[in-house]
Design an enzyme around this catalytic site. Structure first.
Site, PDB file in Angstrom:
ATOM      1  N   CYS A  46     -41.785 -15.615 -28.680  1.00  0.00           N
ATOM      2  CA  CYS A  46     -42.402 -14.208 -28.237  1.00  0.00           C
ATOM      3  C   CYS A  46     -42.008 -13.453 -28.984  1.00  0.00           C
ATOM      4  O   CYS A  46     -40.714 -13.361 -29.951  1.00  0.00           O
ATOM      5  CB  CYS A  46     -42.184 -14.069 -26.845  1.00  0.00           C
ATOM      6  SG  CYS A  46     -42.752 -12.413 -26.312  1.00  0.00           S
TER       7      CYS A  46
ATOM      8  N   THR B 101     -40.609 -10.527 -28.617  1.00  0.00           N
ATOM      9  CA  THR B 101     -39.507 -10.084 -28.060  1.00  0.00           C
ATOM     10  C   THR B 101     -38.215 -10.953 -28.592  1.00  0.00           C
ATOM     11  O   THR B 101     -37.292 -10.439 -28.766  1.00  0.00           O
ATOM     12  CB  THR B 101     -39.360 -10.239 -26.331  1.00  0.00           C
ATOM     13  OG1 THR B 101     -40.626  -9.412 -25.891  1.00  0.00           O
ATOM     14  CG2 THR B 101     -38.060  -9.561 -25.758  1.00  0.00           C
TER      15      THR B 101
ATOM     16  N   HIS C 178     -37.493  -9.793 -31.864  1.00  0.00           N
ATOM     17  CA  HIS C 178     -36.712  -8.610 -31.743  1.00  0.00           C
ATOM     18  C   HIS C 178     -35.450  -8.912 -31.488  1.00  0.00           C
ATOM     19  O   HIS C 178     -34.259  -8.505 -32.228  1.00  0.00           O
ATOM     20  CB  HIS C 178     -37.192  -7.487 -30.763  1.00  0.00           C
ATOM     21  CG  HIS C 178     -38.576  -7.264 -30.809  1.00  0.00           C
ATOM     22  ND1 HIS C 178     -39.303  -7.091 -32.055  1.00  0.00           N
ATOM     23  CD2 HIS C 178     -39.703  -6.673 -30.027  1.00  0.00           C
ATOM     24  CE1 HIS C 178     -40.371  -6.284 -31.938  1.00  0.00           C
ATOM     25  NE2 HIS C 178     -40.646  -6.358 -30.710  1.00  0.00           N
TER      26      HIS C 178
ATOM     27  N   HIS D 129     -38.195 -17.016 -23.287  1.00  0.00           N
ATOM     28  CA  HIS D 129     -38.725 -16.894 -21.833  1.00  0.00           C
ATOM     29  C   HIS D 129     -39.701 -17.547 -21.549  1.00  0.00           C
ATOM     30  O   HIS D 129     -40.174 -17.683 -20.372  1.00  0.00           O
ATOM     31  CB  HIS D 129     -38.389 -15.292 -21.463  1.00  0.00           C
ATOM     32  CG  HIS D 129     -39.501 -14.706 -22.371  1.00  0.00           C
ATOM     33  ND1 HIS D 129     -38.996 -14.027 -23.476  1.00  0.00           N
ATOM     34  CD2 HIS D 129     -40.933 -14.456 -22.377  1.00  0.00           C
ATOM     35  CE1 HIS D 129     -40.176 -13.148 -24.007  1.00  0.00           C
ATOM     36  NE2 HIS D 129     -41.173 -13.623 -23.369  1.00  0.00           N
ATOM     37  N   GLU D 130     -40.433 -18.253 -22.747  1.00  0.00           N
ATOM     38  CA  GLU D 130     -41.603 -18.891 -22.407  1.00  0.00           C
ATOM     39  C   GLU D 130     -41.474 -20.101 -22.180  1.00  0.00           C
ATOM     40  O   GLU D 130     -40.708 -20.800 -23.004  1.00  0.00           O
ATOM     41  CB  GLU D 130     -42.800 -18.461 -23.483  1.00  0.00           C
ATOM     42  CG  GLU D 130     -43.222 -16.953 -23.824  1.00  0.00           C
ATOM     43  CD  GLU D 130     -44.197 -16.843 -25.042  1.00  0.00           C
ATOM     44  OE1 GLU D 130     -44.677 -17.820 -25.516  1.00  0.00           O
ATOM     45  OE2 GLU D 130     -44.239 -15.636 -25.305  1.00  0.00           O
TER      46      GLU D 130
ATOM     47  N   GLY E  62     -50.385  -2.124 -25.526  1.00  0.00           N
ATOM     48  CA  GLY E  62     -49.594  -1.929 -26.946  1.00  0.00           C
ATOM     49  C   GLY E  62     -48.683  -1.131 -26.534  1.00  0.00           C
ATOM     50  O   GLY E  62     -48.554  -0.092 -25.851  1.00  0.00           O
TER      51      GLY E  62
ATOM     52  N   ILE F  85     -50.964  -1.894 -18.382  1.00  0.00           N
ATOM     53  CA  ILE F  85     -50.939  -3.195 -18.114  1.00  0.00           C
ATOM     54  C   ILE F  85     -49.269  -3.539 -18.750  1.00  0.00           C
ATOM     55  O   ILE F  85     -49.226  -3.415 -19.985  1.00  0.00           O
ATOM     56  CB  ILE F  85     -52.040  -3.973 -18.906  1.00  0.00           C
ATOM     57  CG1 ILE F  85     -53.361  -3.603 -18.356  1.00  0.00           C
ATOM     58  CG2 ILE F  85     -51.762  -5.383 -18.938  1.00  0.00           C
ATOM     59  CD1 ILE F  85     -53.618  -4.106 -16.939  1.00  0.00           C
TER      60      ILE F  85
END
Lengths: 376, 376, 376, 376
Positions: free
Chosen positions: C39, C41, C44, C67-68, C272, C297
């Site tokens: 991901c 994240t 990052h 985490h996926e 976003g 969201i």
């Protein structure tokens, strides 16, 4: 501990016994019962009517009665994290299975694999009760136990009035029925901005309470025909019928009444339980051509309804004291049951207190608000 | 007929003139004005501020002011079918184009091709006004003209409180602002079951009215910092913030305030108009991570809002008399405008009456309800 | 077990290590990881950018990334009841606190007291991972691991498209952005009956995927101005703008774009994340006068979004294979990270497999569907 | 002009006559009919069944039949503003009264004071028809007349599938019935992301079309019991039942079927019309305990449904050609009626063309898409 136990499969068949307090399970909490109230379901079990015989059955006896409760958490299980000792709680009685599809989708109140407190497991007519953490709801301390205890049926009233969408402000409503939940619904409708509330009832005792709860018009079925009531309602609604209709009795006649008064494009709450296996419905005219929205209402939204109810009670938007007609000691439960079985009606909601000091305090609080019928 | 006409592109620049009553068009109705009230927009046009210079412009002058109205239909155009002579009406001021996409989809209040009464065509500060049938709303006769006239801004308050979904019962709310619409919103929130209402204001005159309209807490920005107010609100909401936040001022500071107090997953009404071309928004924290729902609110739902408002007023659920601080003769309009321009505030809503007898009756009705500030 | 561990607070700073498998806790389950995906994240954290430095920090290292995930339950804790050994699951990464107000109200994805998998605790780039029962989601067996693993970002796309109300059928939509979630959103929009899908992008590699996912029109920001795109969109929407606008980039320019193309009364999804602390918003014209509905969201609805996603994938309504551009062995994770950091873009979603046999099977499945870019 | 006129109160009793074209009224438009299609209602009138005898009656004869239409506006009345000469339109057949409460509230399709085209006034089986401006809907030019004409029943299908809230994406659905509207609904469900579509039917001819429209499973009532179908559906839905159930037949048996397959907390669309005055409903188990939401669906949302339908058709999301089994010259109307009265079924939707050149073009368009049954 003291507990009201159904011991024999017969009318009454209950005893106030001394039993062991429950032993705590890891994901449950032990609650000292401050107040508990009698529901129609409890009356069915007390009477041991066909529903109780089928739903509970002889095999599960002895079982402690009751499911409406407010109390203080005195012990928590090893894996309990959100509820703490000392919390002042009420219990949702629909003990949902967290893995149920409906639970996963946020509809915890109608699970396929759900248990009911006081029906499928020991209830709350006792000094202590054990309930799973996941059904505990922390009450605002400003809500007195006699109010906190009746939140289960009050929550029915809140959900019945608000329906799935809570879109009621400024609309007109018929409430068909005058049982305790209908009386609660009347107060909720008034508190939530329903602009015109017309209640259709038959008990003089309860219709008098409905007036106090804020009904604008009360139509007595002993004094008018359904057609006369329909004409009155058309006059009150510019010839269209009401925006929202609450069926809170169950049965062919009240269901017919609730649909008849509903305007095209309106919403009907289906709450009452019928004794008939099937009810004749004018499907074309009541549902299809009317473009009606029907919301089947069972239980309360867990915990959306509880959250709103706490707000309404704690914020002083809703005074339910007219419906709490009696408070009594737990030991007097038989008197309570017999009053609720009387015809014509003598009582709406009866709250029982295991502790005499707390009973006394409740009486004083209620006396301040109104002339309370004698009780004890 | 008498009419208040903007004749010169300057501050004031208005005159009470004798002009011809409008000639009826086929799809319009002629209304005898019983009451008309002064809106902030009228004040902008009176002042001839940059917005008015740009939006109306010198070329369209002379033009009759005003758009809030209640009155009696005295004549109907040839093709008018739903409105009858003698009807007691108010007018929606967003004169929608029926062929607009938004009109076709039921969002008549935000059409691309819409006219505004008193802005894009002659207004209602007159003895008579002509309005299209399609924007007429028939009032309940039990609603007095001084209430019926202010339904345009009251409708703003109703729509701001209820948002798109009308889901407010039992929830908590912050109202940022204390202008007339915020005061109306306070009363609406109270009438519709909002369980905790916290108003953030600055005018002593208006905050006093907010209390009468039902605010539970009034936070004076002259006496606290935003951070202090935030701490107070967290304490009042179990540490989460409010369910619903109404921004009713416009501008960076109040918008910041409204977002700050909102809980995760809450709803924010964006109603206030800013003077800045752009406002800095903490997009990540206020909108995305907060999972906020923002409802831009412009005008009123036509006619959903009107329908609910009629219910609330006619049903006695909502008493707006504290906001109607002054009633005056139409001729005294200049005094009205100057009061509304004063700082600190001296008036909330001012209602003007072309007919002196009707003014007298309004004064009597209001006196019965409260101590009304002197007016004439 | 093998695991990709962030060990040093620097760019890269990760190692494939042999670590102990987690010891089971009572309310958690142990999962054998079949597929895990990278991901933004994770990128990052790999880069150790300012967000990662602040959000994770040096003190928590070493920590397993990722985490996926999709995998098989191999062991369950003592109090686990709904998940069984052998279940094929994915994990919701927002590990909610069940006692949080938002959890109680059914908004589990935005809790105040929530943990994120792979950010606040060890992640899934490993042979085994332990996750709480309450965030396990049982996959349909017909969904292959490379699809099941990416459901976390796919769920973002589902929630972004459907918004709070899932009301999209037959409507028009602009998607601003062409990152993996925007590509997923394109496929979801197409599968759910969005009638016209216009994507605004800049990466040639990704816009090519967007076409395969079902975008009707792709507007390249390298080749047109925002005003030109706006004119095109007005022509495509009868002059009104789109019903729904998805902002899936973050930042002043794309936010401006998303609001500009939205019609009056439309809905904007704010998904976003911006790098700016505050973004200038034309509050009056974009929100208030437009009567816009904005849905912030964050995450996915737990488990409403998962339920719909399972339906769409298992029912064959949605083919996400064009977005899964690469599948690799877990050991090749560095190559994956470097590909995702390349400019211009070379990859959309990269799925890692701890087991080489399962990797081989995934390659074969994907090859059947399309020409897959070379990998590992 | 040529027109199909019901002249005698008997089966058939129609003639193709030469009659005067209608004279334009101020708020109406004159439409040159390009395509018109036969509805079940037209068949009832042709048959002159008890409903037609009661609803239309001998007194109103002669009357032109038909209400489904697509055509070109050739003349507009003096006060018409939104529709222009040359527009390509279809007509909503529920000619609403703009002053009706439901119209004011945005529910134009279920007015108390509504007229039906072809029932309460002359219809569209003619070369020209006059309709009020307010029910005209401008079609996209990319939609061919044989599709544009059937939008009235297709709109039923759209509204039945989407219900009041359009929340269907990723959900499971049973469609009870295989009439033309059920076939349309199948295609709409598929286009709008319903993840699993199970149709319960009996006509081999129509079930074959349902397969082409996208049903995942077709359950033939000739080959299975309701209990068998229920078991199959439970297996397909993890033991819960479907999220959404569409009743599209009418009658005790299909209504029982639709409720039986619905999961707790699901939504049922009540669309079918029963011949019985009342239907026995298991009110407790189907509505209350199930927590069901029932949406009575009558007509189409005006114009929300039309807007979505235009999007779906013009965007190529929905191909309805399998349902348009026959196209014919208007003169061949009797053959069309007789085909629709045949048992077993020989036709689904039949579209009639007044102009032979347009008929030829339609045949060519349909031939390109599929093998069309012979016609004319």
């Amino acid at each position: 501990m003291k507990a009201v136990v159904k011991i024999r499969p017969e009318r009454g068949g209950t005893e106030l016994q001394d039993v062991d307090a429950p032993t705590i399970k890891p994901d449950e909490v032990l609650v000292r019962v401050q107040a508990t109230s009698i529901c129609g379901t409890d009356v069915h079990i007390y009477e041991w009517n066909p529903w109780a015989q089928r739903r509970i059955g002889e095999k599960r006896l002895p079982q402690i009665l009751g499911h409406e409760v407010a109390g203080e958490v005195v012990e928590v299980g090893a894996s309990v994290r959100s509820i703490k000792k000392g919390d002042y709680i009420s219990s949702e009685t629909h003990i949902y299975d967290p893995g149920d599809l409906t639970s996963l989708l946020g509809q915890r109140h109608i699970g396929e694999h759900m248990q009911i407190l006081g029906v499928d497991r020991d209830g709350v007519f006792a000094e202590y009760v054990m309930v799973p953490e996941r059904v505990c709801w922390v009450n605002a301390r400003s809500i007195p136990p006699e109010f906190a205890s009746v939140q289960e049926p009050l929550g029915n009233g809140v959900y019945a009035v608000l329906g799935e969408d809570a879109d009621v402000a400024g609309k007109s409503m018929v409430i068909v029925g005058d049982g305790p939940t209908a009386l609660f619904a009347t107060g909720v409708a008034r508190a939530c901005g329903v602009a015109k509330i017309i209640l259709v009832g038959y008990s003089d005792f309860n219709m008098d309470i409905a007036k106090k709860m804020g009904a604008d018009y009360i139509l007595d079925i002993k004094k008018s025909t359904m057609e006369e009531r329909h004409q009155f309602i058309l006059e009150q609604t510019g010839g269209y019928g009401v925006d929202i209709s609450l069926e809170m009795v169950g049965g062919e006649v009240p269901i017919t009444e609730a649909f008849t008064h509903l305007r095209k494009g309106g919403r009907l709450t289906a709450f009452g339980i019928t004794t008939e296996a099937a009810v004749p419905i004018d499907y074309n005219n009541w549902i299809v051509f009317k473009g009606a929205q029907i919301h089947g209402i069972n239980g309360r939204k867990v915990f959306d309804t509880w959250y709103r109810m706490r707000g309404l009670l704690a914020g002083g938007r809703l005074d339910i004291s007219p419906v709490i007609t009696h408070v009594m000691a737990l030991e007097a439960y038989e008197k309570g049951f017999e009053m609720l079985l009387a015809e014509p009606r003598l009582a709406a909601k009866i709250v029982l207190f295991p502790d005499h000091g707390e009973l006394k305090a409740a009486k004083e609080r209620l006396s301040e608000k109104r002339d309370m019928p004698a009780a004890d």
